[in-house]
Scaffold this motif. Structure first.
Motif, PDB file in Angstrom:
ATOM      1  N   GLN A 421      46.195  40.599  49.101  1.00  0.00           N
ATOM      2  CA  GLN A 421      44.900  41.169  48.765  1.00  0.00           C
ATOM      3  C   GLN A 421      44.840  41.422  47.263  1.00  0.00           C
ATOM      4  N   VAL A 422      43.858  40.833  46.598  1.00  0.00           N
ATOM      5  CA  VAL A 422      43.673  40.987  45.150  1.00  0.00           C
ATOM      6  C   VAL A 422      42.516  41.961  44.943  1.00  0.00           C
ATOM      7  N   LYS A 423      42.824  43.124  44.372  1.00  0.00           N
ATOM      8  CA  LYS A 423      41.831  44.197  44.254  1.00  0.00           C
ATOM      9  C   LYS A 423      41.363  44.334  42.816  1.00  0.00           C
ATOM     10  N   ASN A 424      40.065  44.228  42.625  1.00  0.00           N
ATOM     11  CA  ASN A 424      39.426  44.462  41.332  1.00  0.00           C
ATOM     12  C   ASN A 424      39.235  45.973  41.203  1.00  0.00           C
ATOM     13  N   LEU A 425      40.034  46.616  40.368  1.00  0.00           N
ATOM     14  CA  LEU A 425      40.020  48.076  40.294  1.00  0.00           C
ATOM     15  C   LEU A 425      38.749  48.610  39.656  1.00  0.00           C
ATOM     16  N   ALA A 426      38.160  47.856  38.738  1.00  0.00           N
ATOM     17  CA  ALA A 426      36.933  48.321  38.094  1.00  0.00           C
ATOM     18  C   ALA A 426      35.752  48.259  39.061  1.00  0.00           C
ATOM     19  N   ALA A 427      35.657  47.148  39.813  1.00  0.00           N
ATOM     20  CA  ALA A 427      34.540  46.967  40.748  1.00  0.00           C
ATOM     21  C   ALA A 427      34.817  47.568  42.118  1.00  0.00           C
ATOM     22  N   ARG A 428      36.089  47.980  42.339  1.00  0.00           N
ATOM     23  CA  ARG A 428      36.511  48.531  43.631  1.00  0.00           C
ATOM     24  C   ARG A 428      36.210  47.557  44.775  1.00  0.00           C
ATOM     25  N   SER A 429      36.498  46.286  44.510  1.00  0.00           N
ATOM     26  CA  SER A 429      36.323  45.254  45.536  1.00  0.00           C
ATOM     27  C   SER A 429      37.634  44.507  45.701  1.00  0.00           C
ATOM     28  N   ALA A 430      37.818  43.866  46.871  1.00  0.00           N
ATOM     29  CA  ALA A 430      39.072  43.166  47.132  1.00  0.00           C
ATOM     30  C   ALA A 430      38.813  41.943  48.003  1.00  0.00           C
ATOM     31  N   GLY A 436      50.053  30.955  47.532  1.00  0.00           N
ATOM     32  CA  GLY A 436      50.163  29.810  46.640  1.00  0.00           C
ATOM     33  C   GLY A 436      49.032  29.713  45.628  1.00  0.00           C
ATOM     34  N   GLU A 437      47.939  30.450  45.861  1.00  0.00           N
ATOM     35  CA  GLU A 437      46.790  30.426  44.956  1.00  0.00           C
ATOM     36  C   GLU A 437      46.648  31.732  44.180  1.00  0.00           C
ATOM     37  N   LEU A 438      47.696  32.562  44.216  1.00  0.00           N
ATOM     38  CA  LEU A 438      47.614  33.893  43.629  1.00  0.00           C
ATOM     39  C   LEU A 438      47.302  33.852  42.137  1.00  0.00           C
ATOM     40  N   VAL A 439      48.026  33.027  41.382  1.00  0.00           N
ATOM     41  CA  VAL A 439      47.836  32.973  39.932  1.00  0.00           C
ATOM     42  C   VAL A 439      46.402  32.567  39.602  1.00  0.00           C
ATOM     43  N   ALA A 440      45.910  31.523  40.274  1.00  0.00           N
ATOM     44  CA  ALA A 440      44.548  31.057  40.008  1.00  0.00           C
ATOM     45  C   ALA A 440      43.532  32.134  40.352  1.00  0.00           C
ATOM     46  N   ALA A 441      43.744  32.846  41.454  1.00  0.00           N
ATOM     47  CA  ALA A 441      42.798  33.876  41.874  1.00  0.00           C
ATOM     48  C   ALA A 441      42.735  35.016  40.867  1.00  0.00           C
ATOM     49  N   VAL A 442      43.895  35.453  40.392  1.00  0.00           N
ATOM     50  CA  VAL A 442      43.930  36.546  39.405  1.00  0.00           C
ATOM     51  C   VAL A 442      43.295  36.097  38.096  1.00  0.00           C
ATOM     52  N   ARG A 443      43.614  34.886  37.680  1.00  0.00           N
ATOM     53  CA  ARG A 443      43.084  34.384  36.412  1.00  0.00           C
ATOM     54  C   ARG A 443      41.553  34.278  36.467  1.00  0.00           C
ATOM     55  N   VAL A 444      41.015  33.756  37.569  1.00  0.00           N
ATOM     56  CA  VAL A 444      39.559  33.649  37.718  1.00  0.00           C
ATOM     57  C   VAL A 444      38.927  35.030  37.688  1.00  0.00           C
ATOM     58  N   LEU A 445      39.557  35.976  38.356  1.00  0.00           N
ATOM     59  CA  LEU A 445      39.018  37.332  38.388  1.00  0.00           C
ATOM     60  C   LEU A 445      38.958  37.932  36.987  1.00  0.00           C
ATOM     61  N   LEU A 446      40.002  37.748  36.216  1.00  0.00           N
ATOM     62  CA  LEU A 446      40.029  38.280  34.857  1.00  0.00           C
ATOM     63  C   LEU A 446      38.982  37.612  33.973  1.00  0.00           C
ATOM     64  N   GLN A 447      38.805  36.299  34.148  1.00  0.00           N
ATOM     65  CA  GLN A 447      37.846  35.574  33.320  1.00  0.00           C
ATOM     66  C   GLN A 447      36.407  35.904  33.688  1.00  0.00           C
ATOM     67  N   GLN A 448      36.148  36.171  34.958  1.00  0.00           N
ATOM     68  CA  GLN A 448      34.773  36.421  35.407  1.00  0.00           C
ATOM     69  C   GLN A 448      34.326  37.854  35.148  1.00  0.00           C
ATOM     70  N   SER A 449      35.247  38.764  34.943  1.00  0.00           N
ATOM     71  CA  SER A 449      34.897  40.171  34.773  1.00  0.00           C
ATOM     72  C   SER A 449      35.226  40.613  33.364  1.00  0.00           C
ATOM     73  N   PRO A 450      34.216  40.695  32.468  1.00  0.00           N
ATOM     74  CA  PRO A 450      34.466  41.056  31.077  1.00  0.00           C
ATOM     75  C   PRO A 450      35.251  42.350  30.930  1.00  0.00           C
ATOM     76  N   GLU A 451      34.983  43.340  31.802  1.00  0.00           N
ATOM     77  CA  GLU A 451      35.669  44.615  31.648  1.00  0.00           C
ATOM     78  C   GLU A 451      37.144  44.541  32.005  1.00  0.00           C
ATOM     79  N   LEU A 452      37.549  43.369  32.585  1.00  0.00           N
ATOM     80  CA  LEU A 452      38.945  43.223  32.980  1.00  0.00           C
ATOM     81  C   LEU A 452      39.760  42.450  31.957  1.00  0.00           C
ATOM     82  N   LYS A 453      39.111  41.881  30.963  1.00  0.00           N
ATOM     83  CA  LYS A 453      39.844  41.061  30.009  1.00  0.00           C
ATOM     84  C   LYS A 453      40.742  41.909  29.144  1.00  0.00           C
TER      85      LYS A 453
END
Length: 455
Positions: A421-430, A436-453
């Protein structure tokens, strides 16, 4: 057992909380990056030098800390009698270049970011400490050095402070030959010149009548004292200043150099709003021989100079017969940091250098948690693993308090499904993602959420 009171020595008390240290380190990174952007090479010198090296240029001995051990043995004569801590980075640079002259390529462009120690009276409110960081750049020629080097230095400083984002600043330049010419014009005797310059150096801090009275006490007639004070303290644009100086024939050489350097500074891309010829810059005149610099914040003039330096004819005459002219400038980073923090000019600190926290729920699966962390770190994503036994809600509270951007959650159910489970702490969503797709999922999340960069 008697407890020792935890306390710091006065003047050695610049100790920061982790978040403040991250802010300080961010400034160091900006400075280093811009120094290297212009092709300056890093060096480091030992903290201690031989005493005769440090005093070669007439350093104030009472400000130099000598080396000794609390319980020095008979074999400690070398350090106790011959060594002392450096009080600046310029004298060690002179020794360094003299020792390594044959190994260096000239013009030698170096930067140095290190601590120095100086036995001054500490004044925290004025940003004066006994231990502090200096960030220096110098361009050193062999036998000669183009005036263009004097113009390039302000462009480096402009690049540094523009990236820092600390508000409008102004790089103020003057020339030793101009000031020398003015003293000759007003018939200031050579032996009185240092005292007169020290008085002029206070022109921006003290009232006009007091400065004029001090100048008159040094032998200047009343009219001359008034004219000299008004020249130095007047606020004009660069072109107007050069026009005013044109009538003083004794300043002709210095004015010519200032005019050429001002044109070159513009060619290097520094706008007129960020620099200017200013006769109020009166500093280091027992050392500098040409251009001199001071940098101040436009909206916070009370902070004083945050960066200063100048041109010198011969860096290492005390150590070698080779003529080594140079130009350099220094940022007193500890002082600058303390004043920027006090003025509220620093960017909000990052609370943690890591982006992802891997929470741990099942001790028997520790190897899987560590594997996830390795995958992310190998991909260049800063990651921390929570290693203490704690409830998940406590781990997530820790993540939010420290400022993590993402939390990874996996227990028995997730591992059975080979997901995390990958949890966006700022948006409080998961959302669940295959391991096997963990790295890609985290990277996309960071790129899509400006407050997470990352900052």
């Amino acid at each position: 057992m008697n407890k020792v009171k935890p306390a710091l020595l006065r003047g050695f008390d610049q100790e920061y909380l982790p978040q403040e240290q991250l802010q300080f380190n961010a400034l160091v990174d900006v400075i280093r990056r811009n120094f290297e952007l212009y092709g300056f090479l890093p060096i480091e010198a030992p903290s201690a030098e031989r005493k005769e090296v440090l005093t070669s240029k007439g350093g104030v001995e009472k400000e130099i800390y000598a080396l000794s051990r609390l319980a020095a043995g008979a074999d400690d004569d070398e350090a106790a009698t011959k060594g002392a801590l450096r009080f600046d980075l310029t004298v060690p640079l002179a020794r360094y270049v003299a020792m390594r002259e044959r190994e260096l390529a000239f013009p030698f462009r170096r930067y140095q970011i290190q601590r120095v120690w100086r036995g001054e009276t500490p004044q925290a409110r004025k940003g004066r400490f006994r231990e502090f960081y200096q960030c220096d750049i110098d361009i050193i020629g062999r036998d000669k050095l183009s005036y263009l080097a004097e113009a390039e230095i302000p462009s480096v400083i402009y690049s540094v402070f523009r990236e820092m984002g600390i508000g409008d600043f102004r790089i103020r330049i003057n020339n030793r030959k101009v000031l020398k010419g003015l003293l000759q014009h007003f018939s200031v005797q050579e032996e009185r010149a240092p005292a007169v310059l020290r008085i002029l150096d206070k022109a921006e801090k003290e009232d006009a009548s007091g400065i004029r009275a001090q100048l008159e006490a040094e032998g200047l007639p009343g009219a001359s004292a008034r004219e000299l004070f008004e020249l130095v303290s007047g606020k004009r644009g660069t072109r107007e200043t050069l026009q005013v100086l044109a009538k003083y024939r004794d300043c002709e050489q210095g004015v010519g150099e200032l005019s050429a350097i001002a044109d070159a500074i513009r060619a290097f891309g520094v706008p007129d709003s960020a620099f200017g010829v200013d006769l109020g810059v009166v500093r280091g005149l027992d050392y500098y021989t040409g251009t001199i610099y001071e940098t101040t914040l436009v909206n916070y003039p009370e902070l004083g100079s945050i960066c200063s330096g100048g041109r010198y004819d011969d860096l290492a005459s005390y150590f070698t017969d080779t003529k080594l002219p140079g130009v350099g400038i220094s940022i007193g980073l500890t002082r600058l940091f303390s004043k920027l923090k006090e003025a509220g000019l620093l960017k909000a600190p990052a609370r943690t250098p890591a982006e992802v926290l891997v929470t741990t729920m099942e001790h028997q699966d520790l190897g899987e948690y560590l594997k996830m962390a390795r995958m992310l770190r190998d991909a260049g994503i800063n990651t921390e693993v929570y290693l203490e036994p704690a409830k998940l809600k406590n781990q997530l509270a820790y993540a939010e308090k420290k400022g993590f951007r993402v939390a990874l959650i996996a227990g028995e159910t997730e591992f059975a499904k080979q997901v995390v489970q990958v949890k966006n702490l700022a948006a409080r969503s998961a959302a669940d993602h295959p391991l096997g797709e963990l790295v890609a999922a985290v990277r996309v999340l960071l790129q899509q959420s400006p407050e997470l960069k990352s900052s």
